[in-house]
Design an enzyme around this catalytic site. Structure first.
Site, mmCIF file in Angstrom:
data_model
loop_
_atom_site.group_PDB
_atom_site.id
_atom_site.type_symbol
_atom_site.label_atom_id
_atom_site.label_comp_id
_atom_site.label_asym_id
_atom_site.label_seq_id
_atom_site.Cartn_x
_atom_site.Cartn_y
_atom_site.Cartn_z
ATOM 1 N N ASP A 73 0.836 -1.206 0.000
ATOM 2 C CA ASP A 73 0.000 0.000 0.000
ATOM 3 C C ASP A 73 0.873 1.259 0.000
ATOM 4 O O ASP A 73 2.107 1.173 0.009
ATOM 5 C CB ASP A 73 -0.907 -0.070 1.248
ATOM 6 C CG ASP A 73 -2.291 0.508 0.991
ATOM 7 O OD1 ASP A 73 -2.421 1.362 0.096
ATOM 8 O OD2 ASP A 73 -3.238 0.122 1.707
ATOM 9 N N GLU A 130 -0.947 1.979 -5.121
ATOM 10 C CA GLU A 130 -0.797 3.413 -4.811
ATOM 11 C C GLU A 130 -1.926 4.215 -5.449
ATOM 12 O O GLU A 130 -1.798 5.420 -5.647
ATOM 13 C CB GLU A 130 0.607 3.924 -5.114
ATOM 14 C CG GLU A 130 1.115 3.743 -6.511
ATOM 15 C CD GLU A 130 0.448 4.659 -7.508
ATOM 16 O OE1 GLU A 130 -0.519 4.187 -8.168
ATOM 17 O OE2 GLU A 130 0.879 5.816 -7.655
ATOM 18 N N TRP A 131 -3.038 3.527 -5.727
ATOM 19 C CA TRP A 131 -4.320 4.154 -6.086
ATOM 20 C C TRP A 131 -4.283 4.970 -7.368
ATOM 21 O O TRP A 131 -5.086 5.898 -7.560
ATOM 22 C CB TRP A 131 -4.815 5.033 -4.924
ATOM 23 C CG TRP A 131 -4.479 4.502 -3.582
ATOM 24 C CD1 TRP A 131 -4.755 3.242 -3.129
ATOM 25 C CD2 TRP A 131 -3.785 5.160 -2.514
ATOM 26 N NE1 TRP A 131 -4.280 3.092 -1.854
ATOM 27 C CE2 TRP A 131 -3.699 4.251 -1.445
ATOM 28 C CE3 TRP A 131 -3.253 6.454 -2.357
ATOM 29 C CZ2 TRP A 131 -3.081 4.572 -0.238
ATOM 30 C CZ3 TRP A 131 -2.642 6.774 -1.153
ATOM 31 C CH2 TRP A 131 -2.548 5.847 -0.114
ATOM 32 N N GLY A 132 -3.315 4.676 -8.246
ATOM 33 C CA GLY A 132 -3.264 5.398 -9.523
ATOM 34 C C GLY A 132 -2.794 6.825 -9.363
ATOM 35 O O GLY A 132 -2.981 7.639 -10.272
ATOM 36 N N ASP A 143 -10.070 3.562 -3.491
ATOM 37 C CA ASP A 143 -10.761 2.345 -3.055
ATOM 38 C C ASP A 143 -12.176 2.237 -3.622
ATOM 39 O O ASP A 143 -12.920 3.216 -3.676
ATOM 40 C CB ASP A 143 -10.859 2.307 -1.523
ATOM 41 C CG ASP A 143 -9.496 2.088 -0.885
ATOM 42 O OD1 ASP A 143 -8.492 2.024 -1.620
ATOM 43 O OD2 ASP A 143 -9.454 1.979 0.347
HETATM 44 C C1 GLA Z 1 -6.002 1.218 1.496
HETATM 45 C C2 GLA Z 1 -6.075 0.248 0.320
HETATM 46 C C3 GLA Z 1 -7.179 -0.750 0.608
HETATM 47 C C4 GLA Z 1 -6.881 -1.500 1.900
HETATM 48 C C5 GLA Z 1 -6.709 -0.509 3.035
HETATM 49 C C6 GLA Z 1 -6.207 -1.172 4.302
HETATM 50 O O1 GLA Z 1 -7.184 1.934 1.623
HETATM 51 O O2 GLA Z 1 -6.302 0.950 -0.861
HETATM 52 O O3 GLA Z 1 -7.293 -1.662 -0.470
HETATM 53 O O4 GLA Z 1 -5.714 -2.250 1.738
HETATM 54 O O5 GLA Z 1 -5.769 0.507 2.692
HETATM 55 O O6 GLA Z 1 -5.956 -0.258 5.319
#
Ligand code: GLA
Length: 448
Positions: A190, A223-225, A245
């Site tokens: 993450d 890293e969410w893009g 997410d």
């Molecule tokens: C972030 C990630 C999620 C999950 C949470 C856990 O939000 O994007 O997929 O792993 O952390 O804390």
């Protein structure tokens, strides 16, 4: 909020705060659709003029760890259980995956997400919560392996995980070694609490540490893009999250579809865009919406990580998650990510994924609130002549069609078919583009 704003907010948050972005905004589909309907004929012509023999648009080398040649499939604890994880949950989940047929349907990796770790010991090794994981992680990995499944774990490239547990920053080598010793087969890393760090550098560090640890481990970048991972992800990991997410809501799922589908050119065997884990069965969407979610993830060649409680799922959820013909589309060996090829009217879309045998997986997507008929034309799909159409959800042959296929599609739902050219049939005999990945030139313009 416009779609572009969702993305900008994602980036801004990811760079300056320690929490991942949530995709909350409803998709501003109307603006996009207006642009698309005006632009589509031109885009389509361009697409037909250019060839289809493209592989990846980037010539950068791929991470060559031999893993995830098709999108990884498995289960992850986060979407349903959040921090409420334990060895007992993981064991029961593994048992249910075997007895319920998920393992045999292709789900392989059982992944514990955040909250398993509490500290580091004197030697600097991560320590699991002893109340929830008595005996530590190794016996649990052994148990999962004994069921014919693989074992995955979570860490964070920053100083702390998103839930404030110890992160891997500065401990890359010892963590990779520890995971290898425990028998870990899959690591999700993450990006919380990473202020001031450079994502490509940090993820490359962990990639190298994993390689040095000497065990084949799928590397999942999360890293969410926020730092264009589709540019450096293919040489760094096996999959990379493209967005914030997912939420268990139609609008969230659709917003992710629109963002993740912009990067199809980056996907290939061993390297996948990750639009986040599945919400199927978690209760926030209707069955039609979940069927759409699963179909769209399959057509995008997305990792299929179930995110529900598989111990107690309903028969409908079970059947959805184990639908063989839809899973086969996701797992097709060509490894092409499908794309939007036609938008006959606002909110009505045709998505297509070329498959290794020359056929197309086609999803008719109704984003509107009213049941309606959607038509897919052979022209948009790159087909000619006659083709056999098979419904992948009802497992039935629809018939041989020429030029187009149409079906009634429920509100917030899909019809998903496989369209296979009929060969050697005279004047109308079908020709299609050879099995090949689509060129970026076919991509409708990104939604801005
Ligand atoms: C972030 C990630 C999620 C999950 C949470 C856990 O939000 O994007 O997929 O792993 O952390 O804390």
């Amino acid at each position: 909020m416009r779609l572009s704003d969702v993305k900008l907010v994602s980036v801004a948050r990811a760079r300056h705060v320690s929490a991942p972005p949530r995709l909350r905004a409803p998709l501003a589909a109307r603006n996009f659709n207006a642009i698309m309907s005006a632009r589509f004929p031109t885009l389509l012509c361009l697409a037909l003029v250019f060839g289809t023999g493209h592989t990846r648009s980037s010539s950068a080398p791929l991470l060559d760890n031999g893993l995830a040649r098709t999108p990884p499939m498995g289960w992850n604890s986060w979407n349903h259980f959040h921090c409420n994880v334990s060895a007992q949950l993981i064991r029961e989940t593994a048992d249910a995956m075997v007895s319920g047929g998920l393992r045999d349907a292709g789900y392989q990796y059982v992944v514990i997400d955040d909250c398993w770790q509490v500290a580091r010991d004197r030697a600097g090794r991560l320590v699991a919560d002893s109340a929830r994981f008595p005996g530590g992680i190794k016996p649990l990995a052994d148990y999962v392996h004994s069921k014919g499944l693989k074992f995955g774990i979570y860490t964070d490239a920053g100083r702390l995980t998103c839930q404030g547990r110890p992160g891997t920053y500065g401990s890359e080598e010892i963590d990779a070694r520890t995971f290898a010793e425990w028998g870990v087969d899959y690591v999700k890393e993450d990006w919380c609490n990473s202020e001031g760090l450079d994502a490509p550098t940090q993820y490359a560090k962990f990639r190298d540490a994993l390689a040095k640890a000497g065990r084949p481990i799928v590397f999942s970048i999360c890293e969410w893009g926020s730092n264009q991972p589709w540019e450096w992800g293919p040489r760094t990991g096996n999959l990379w999250r493209t967005t914030g997410d997912i939420g268990d809501r139609w609008a969230s799922m659709i917003a992710i579809l629109d963002l993740s589908s912009q990067h199809g050119h980056a996907a290939s065997p061993g390297a996948w865009n990750d639009p986040d884990m599945l919400e199927v069965g978690n209760g926030g969407m209707t069955d039609d919406e979940y069927r759409a979610h699963f179909s769209l993830w399959a057509v995008m060649a997305a990792p299929l990580m179930a995110g529900n409680d598989v111990r107690t799922m309903t028969a409908v959820t079970h059947d959805m998650l184990t639908t063989k013909e839809v899973i086969a589309v996701d797992q097709d060996s060509l490894g092409a990510q499908g794309m939007l090829v036609q938008e006959p009217a606002p909110d009505l879309q045709v998505w297509s994924k070329p498959l290794a045998d020359g056929s197309r997986a086609v999803v008719l997507l109704n984003r509107s609130g009213l049941q309606t008929v959607i038509t897919a034309s052979w022209r948009a799909l790159g087909l000619r002549g006659s083709a056999r159409v098979r419904d992948l959800w009802t497992h039935s042959d629809v018939g041989v069609m020429t030029d187009r296929f149409n079906a009634t599609v429920p509100a917030h739902g899909v019809v998903m078919v496989r369209i296979t050219p009929v060969t050697g049939g005279g004047r109308n005999s079908s020709t299609s583009a050879p099995p090949s990945r689509q060129t970026p030139s076919r991509l409708p313009a990104p939604r801005r």
